[in-house]
Design a protein around this motif. Structure first.
Motif, PDB file in Angstrom:
ATOM      1  N   MET A  45       0.828  -1.209   0.000  1.00 54.15           N
ATOM      2  CA  MET A  45       0.000   0.000   0.000  1.00 54.15           C
ATOM      3  C   MET A  45       0.866   1.264   0.000  1.00 54.15           C
ATOM      4  O   MET A  45       0.426   2.316   0.454  1.00 54.15           O
ATOM      5  CB  MET A  45      -0.925   0.011   1.219  1.00 54.15           C
ATOM      6  CG  MET A  45      -1.976  -1.071   1.206  1.00 54.15           C
ATOM      7  SD  MET A  45      -3.360  -0.671   0.135  1.00 54.15           S
ATOM      8  CE  MET A  45      -4.168  -2.251  -0.031  1.00 54.15           C
ATOM      9  N   THR A  46       2.079   1.156  -0.505  1.00 49.74           N
ATOM     10  CA  THR A  46       3.003   2.293  -0.431  1.00 49.74           C
ATOM     11  C   THR A  46       2.634   3.448  -1.348  1.00 49.74           C
ATOM     12  O   THR A  46       3.108   4.571  -1.157  1.00 49.74           O
ATOM     13  CB  THR A  46       4.431   1.842  -0.773  1.00 49.74           C
ATOM     14  OG1 THR A  46       4.422   1.214  -2.071  1.00 49.74           O
ATOM     15  CG2 THR A  46       4.957   0.869   0.273  1.00 49.74           C
ATOM     16  N   ASP A  47       1.799   3.186  -2.362  1.00 49.28           N
ATOM     17  CA  ASP A  47       1.459   4.263  -3.310  1.00 49.28           C
ATOM     18  C   ASP A  47       0.040   4.789  -3.144  1.00 49.28           C
ATOM     19  O   ASP A  47      -0.501   5.450  -4.024  1.00 49.28           O
ATOM     20  CB  ASP A  47       1.659   3.792  -4.750  1.00 49.28           C
ATOM     21  CG  ASP A  47       0.765   2.606  -5.104  1.00 49.28           C
ATOM     22  OD1 ASP A  47       0.215   1.991  -4.170  1.00 49.28           O
ATOM     23  OD2 ASP A  47       0.630   2.301  -6.306  1.00 49.28           O
ATOM     24  N   VAL A  48      -0.590   4.513  -1.994  1.00 46.22           N
ATOM     25  CA  VAL A  48      -1.945   5.029  -1.746  1.00 46.22           C
ATOM     26  C   VAL A  48      -1.851   6.508  -1.386  1.00 46.22           C
ATOM     27  O   VAL A  48      -1.239   6.880  -0.377  1.00 46.22           O
ATOM     28  CB  VAL A  48      -2.630   4.253  -0.602  1.00 46.22           C
ATOM     29  CG1 VAL A  48      -3.988   4.871  -0.276  1.00 46.22           C
ATOM     30  CG2 VAL A  48      -2.786   2.789  -0.972  1.00 46.22           C
ATOM     31  N   ASN A  49      -2.431   7.376  -2.215  1.00 48.87           N
ATOM     32  CA  ASN A  49      -2.333   8.827  -1.952  1.00 48.87           C
ATOM     33  C   ASN A  49      -3.571   9.611  -2.380  1.00 48.87           C
ATOM     34  O   ASN A  49      -3.541  10.834  -2.390  1.00 48.87           O
ATOM     35  CB  ASN A  49      -1.103   9.410  -2.659  1.00 48.87           C
ATOM     36  CG  ASN A  49      -1.115   9.151  -4.157  1.00 48.87           C
ATOM     37  OD1 ASN A  49      -2.162   8.838  -4.738  1.00 48.87           O
ATOM     38  ND2 ASN A  49       0.030   9.267  -4.787  1.00 48.87           N
ATOM     39  N   SER A  50      -4.653   8.901  -2.735  1.00 44.64           N
ATOM     40  CA  SER A  50      -5.834   9.605  -3.242  1.00 44.64           C
ATOM     41  C   SER A  50      -7.100   9.070  -2.593  1.00 44.64           C
ATOM     42  O   SER A  50      -7.229   7.859  -2.373  1.00 44.64           O
ATOM     43  CB  SER A  50      -5.939   9.448  -4.767  1.00 44.64           C
ATOM     44  OG  SER A  50      -4.775   9.913  -5.394  1.00 44.64           O
ATOM     45  N   GLY A  51      -8.029   9.978  -2.313  1.00 45.58           N
ATOM     46  CA  GLY A  51      -9.299   9.558  -1.740  1.00 45.58           C
ATOM     47  C   GLY A  51     -10.155  10.735  -1.335  1.00 45.58           C
ATOM     48  O   GLY A  51      -9.828  11.892  -1.631  1.00 45.58           O
ATOM     49  N   ALA A  52     -11.252  10.442  -0.657  1.00 48.80           N
ATOM     50  CA  ALA A  52     -12.185  11.500  -0.250  1.00 48.80           C
ATOM     51  C   ALA A  52     -13.021  11.038   0.932  1.00 48.80           C
ATOM     52  O   ALA A  52     -13.276   9.842   1.101  1.00 48.80           O
ATOM     53  CB  ALA A  52     -13.091  11.889  -1.406  1.00 48.80           C
ATOM     54  N   ILE A  53     -13.424  12.009   1.747  1.00 55.03           N
ATOM     55  CA  ILE A  53     -14.379  11.778   2.836  1.00 55.03           C
ATOM     56  C   ILE A  53     -15.443  12.867   2.763  1.00 55.03           C
ATOM     57  O   ILE A  53     -15.122  14.047   2.578  1.00 55.03           O
ATOM     58  CB  ILE A  53     -13.709  11.834   4.228  1.00 55.03           C
ATOM     59  CG1 ILE A  53     -12.661  10.737   4.392  1.00 55.03           C
ATOM     60  CG2 ILE A  53     -14.753  11.720   5.337  1.00 55.03           C
ATOM     61  CD1 ILE A  53     -11.880  10.827   5.700  1.00 55.03           C
ATOM     62  N   VAL A  54     -16.705  12.474   2.936  1.00 50.91           N
ATOM     63  CA  VAL A  54     -17.815  13.421   3.018  1.00 50.91           C
ATOM     64  C   VAL A  54     -18.561  13.166   4.320  1.00 50.91           C
ATOM     65  O   VAL A  54     -18.862  12.015   4.646  1.00 50.91           O
ATOM     66  CB  VAL A  54     -18.790  13.266   1.830  1.00 50.91           C
ATOM     67  CG1 VAL A  54     -19.977  14.218   1.974  1.00 50.91           C
ATOM     68  CG2 VAL A  54     -18.068  13.497   0.504  1.00 50.91           C
ATOM     69  N   VAL A  55     -18.825  14.235   5.067  1.00 54.29           N
ATOM     70  CA  VAL A  55     -19.615  14.123   6.303  1.00 54.29           C
ATOM     71  C   VAL A  55     -20.790  15.082   6.197  1.00 54.29           C
ATOM     72  O   VAL A  55     -20.614  16.260   5.871  1.00 54.29           O
ATOM     73  CB  VAL A  55     -18.779  14.459   7.554  1.00 54.29           C
ATOM     74  CG1 VAL A  55     -19.605  14.208   8.811  1.00 54.29           C
ATOM     75  CG2 VAL A  55     -17.486  13.646   7.596  1.00 54.29           C
ATOM     76  N   LEU A  56     -21.981  14.578   6.455  1.00 53.44           N
ATOM     77  CA  LEU A  56     -23.214  15.366   6.382  1.00 53.44           C
ATOM     78  C   LEU A  56     -23.920  15.384   7.732  1.00 53.44           C
ATOM     79  O   LEU A  56     -23.793  14.446   8.527  1.00 53.44           O
ATOM     80  CB  LEU A  56     -24.182  14.762   5.349  1.00 53.44           C
ATOM     81  CG  LEU A  56     -23.684  14.547   3.927  1.00 53.44           C
ATOM     82  CD1 LEU A  56     -24.762  13.839   3.099  1.00 53.44           C
ATOM     83  CD2 LEU A  56     -23.310  15.874   3.279  1.00 53.44           C
ATOM     84  N   ASN A  57     -24.667  16.455   7.979  1.00 52.68           N
ATOM     85  CA  ASN A  57     -25.625  16.472   9.079  1.00 52.68           C
ATOM     86  C   ASN A  57     -26.799  15.601   8.634  1.00 52.68           C
ATOM     87  O   ASN A  57     -27.503  15.938   7.680  1.00 52.68           O
ATOM     88  CB  ASN A  57     -26.077  17.905   9.341  1.00 52.68           C
ATOM     89  CG  ASN A  57     -27.105  18.007  10.450  1.00 52.68           C
ATOM     90  OD1 ASN A  57     -27.814  17.056  10.759  1.00 52.68           O
ATOM     91  ND2 ASN A  57     -27.210  19.184  11.052  1.00 52.68           N
TER      92      ASN A  57
END
Length: 660
Positions: free
Chosen positions: A332-344
């Motif tokens: 997993m040495t090249d994992v560098n992209s992603g996203a998180i979304v948090v909503l009410n």
């Protein structure tokens, strides 16, 4: 005798009149033709024009009123038509002198000429339509080289050979910019923005040699906070020729600024304000009067749903988790992209939108090309525009279709023997689950259960409920969002593929050509938590006028409702998601022993390259009465469910209505 005398007298009068008229005509001709210049110089030339006063743009603040984008009083270098030389030679001299001065002081000036600034001249834009418009504007043929274009401008503006090639390019660029910005009595040209007070003093000392060059006090748009949702905040820029035809009908002028992306664009009508009018009178190229006849009205202020501190924390959670994978998990040495979304979860207020890699808004404004060329496409807002297969996080959609349309009940079972054959397609499951019902199938993520269920629901019902949950649709976020799509024969055909029977099975578990955004995944989670009520997500909490008076509260808007035909539809799904949350290890990532239940569903979808998989998670907490809903995607990562405890703990540290 009397008759003769009368006639003679009449003739004399007529001759006198003719002689006088003739002399007058000669005199008039001399005045109009021979001495016209003398008389023109003695006659005052006076005219009046209306000059636009640009409205101050509205500010953007976080939910606590902390400024993210604001205005400060600053100084701009402008050029006023009323006192600027009409003679090309003198005008060029003024332009070069002020431009050369600004360069030496370390400032950039406005120059959008799409040609390199030094020999050999090349087009600096890669967009052929930009180059075509440029050629059309300056009147050269379609085959003209960049050097041909510069030569044309040098001739048009009578730029002397006394200047070097580099100096000619400077003058040509500014003259071109003045032209496309409609430089006139009504439109002051802004050459350079936000100069310091020392530079102001130096320019004023040079004012005798710089007719038309003025220092204008103006509201300068600044970003005191540059690391908070830069994609969503967006940018402001000049109006380009191709935009003007549409914008002029909305009351814009060519030298106005307009929102180009994000909230600056999406909320343009609230932020832009209303321009004012100044009436000026010019006599013999000198300004003799100036009066504001219509004062400008500043734009409105946006207060967002984002808490700056929580947003920073979630961004750190995302980045630190990827570092954890890089160092603690094999391959997993090249994992560098992603996203998180948090909503009410109560209304889909956006609480956090984290995307990685990201950028600093000032870097983008000051050096767009540098940010564009960075590794990992940081300009892609993965939270709202990144398209991903959800994988098993999609299974609650298929479950909803089966339960709500009456194809199954909570007690219905399908047999899972780990191996599965459908016509001529062989499939596998994650385990051997024997006879399994929908709640348990969600808990253990049994593929075969959903393969069997998809043959009852059919693809149309899977698409129908996917759309009802907001997947493959515009969600209406003020800063913009990408639609995506839910797999079906029509979508596959549009993408240039062929729909096979086995695609139905893949679609049922969030594979095939289902590509949705993390924001859509979070909305899916909150809609399950609200038992079918889907709220439109939004970033704007409230709007204030320039005096600080609240003029609008953004009320929760129900975009869709999935009416449950049976009482057990959503409880069956939620119970399965609660079970999935209990499969977390003890320690910092555990979702057990919190004093309340958390509902999650994970996925391990294949990417477009079948050898790689992403990791996804959706969920809400607490499960029985959700406060927050969330979704995360880690590209080429694993165990996204480990993010959930971090998100919950961070929320509880920043908000008073804690999850409990």
């Amino acid at each position: 005798m009397n008759i003769f005398t009368d006639r003679f007298r009449t003739v004399l009068i007529i001759c006198g009149v003719i002689s006088t008229a003739a002399l007058g005509s000669v005199k008039l001709m001399k005045i109009q033709i021979v001495d016209s210049n003398d008389y023109t110089e003695k006659t005052p030339l006076s005219y009046t024009a209306e000059q636009i006063i640009h409205a101050t743009r509205g500010e953007i603040k976080d939910v606590n009123g902390v400024p993210i984008v604001e205005n400060k009083l600053g100084f701009n270098v402008t050029i006023e038509k009323s006192s600027f030389p009409s003679d090309n030679e003198k005008a060029n001299a003024v332009i070069f002198k002020i431009a050369d001065f600004l360069i030496k002081e370390g400032y950039d000036y406005h120059d959008s000429l799409p040609v390199s600034k030094s020999l050999p001249y090349e087009y600096s834009s890669k967009d052929e339509s930009d180059i075509s418009r440029f050629k059309s504007l300056i009147g050269v043929n379609v085959y003209a080289t960049a050097e041909n274009c510069i030569d044309k401008l040098i001739v048009d503006y009578k730029i002397s050979d006394d200047y070097t090639d580099e100096q000619k390019r400077i003058i040509a660029g500014i003259r071109y910019e003045m032209n496309i910005r409609d430089f006139s009595l009504s439109n002051v040209f802004t050459l350079c923005e936000d100069i310091n007070i020392d530079t102001v003093s130096k320019i004023k000392e040079l004012s005798v040699d710089l007719p038309g060059v003025e220092i204008a006090e103006d509201a300068i748009r600044t970003n005191p906070v540059t690391d908070i949702i830069p994609h969503e905040i967006g940018t402001v820029g000049p109006i380009y020729a191709e935009e003007y035809d549409e914008l002029k009908n909305l009351g814009y002028f060519l030298n106005d600024s307009v929102g180009k992306s994000g909230l600056e664009k999406g909320m343009e009508s609230y932020l832009k304000g209303k321009n004012g009018i100044r009436e000026i009178t010019v006599q013999n190229n000198s300004l003799i009067s100036s009066e504001i006849t219509e004062p400008p009205v500043p734009g409105n202020t946006l207060r967002l749903t984002i808490n700056n501190d929580f947003q920073r924390d979630v961004q750190s959670i995302l980045e630190n988790f990827m570092k954890y994978l890089n160092t603690e998990v094999k391959d997993m040495t090249d994992v560098n992209s992603g996203a998180i979304v948090v909503l009410n979860a109560k209304n889909n207020d956006v609480l956090a939108l984290a995307t990685a890699p990201t950028y600093n808004l000032n870097d983008y404004i000051e050096n767009y090309s540098d940010v564009l060329n960075r590794e990992g496409t940081p300009l892609l807002n993965r939270a709202t525009d990144g398209l991903y297969r959800p994988g098993s996080a999609f299974k609650p959609v298929t479950a909803t279709a089966g339960l709500n349309e009456g194809f199954i009940t909570p007690d219905s079972t399908f047999y899972c023997g780990q191996k599965y054959r459908y016509i001529d397609v062989d499939k596998n499951c994650t385990g051997y689950h024997s006879n399994i019902s929908v709640t348990e199938a969600i808990r253990v993520s049994c593929n075969i259960f959903f393969y069997e269920l998809s043959q009852l629901t059919g693809i149309k019902n899977i698409v129908k409920y996917g759309n009802l949950y907001g997947l493959g649709t515009h969600l209406g976020l003020e800063s913009g969002d990408t639609v995506g799509y839910v797999a079906c024969p029509e979508v596959v055909e549009e993408l240039g593929g062929t729909w096979y029977a086995g695609n139905l099975l893949d679609a049922a578990i969030g594979q095939s050509e289902t590509m949705i955004t993390p924001l859509q995944m979070a909305v899916l989670a909150s809609t399950i938590g609200n038992k079918g009520v889907r709220y439109q997500p939004h970033l704007v909490d409230s709007i204030y006028d320039y005096l600080g008076n609240k003029i609008d509260d953004v009320e929760p808007f129900v975009a869709e409702t999935i009416n449950a035909n049976y009482d057990y539809v959503f409880p069956s799904i939620i119970q399965g998601m609660i079970g999935a949350s209990q499969n977390t290890p003890d320690g910092e990532f555990s979702l057990n022993g919190l004093g309340y239940d958390v509902a999650i569903k994970t996925g391990t979808p294949q990417t477009t390259s079948s050898k790689d998989t992403n990791t996804t998670v959706i969920g809400f907490a607490p499960a029985d009465d959700p406060v927050i809903a969330f979704a995360a995607v880690i590209e080429k990562g694993t165990d996204s469910k480990y993010l959930v405890r971090k998100i919950i703990d961070s929320y509880n540290s920043h908000y008073s209505n804690k999850i409990s």
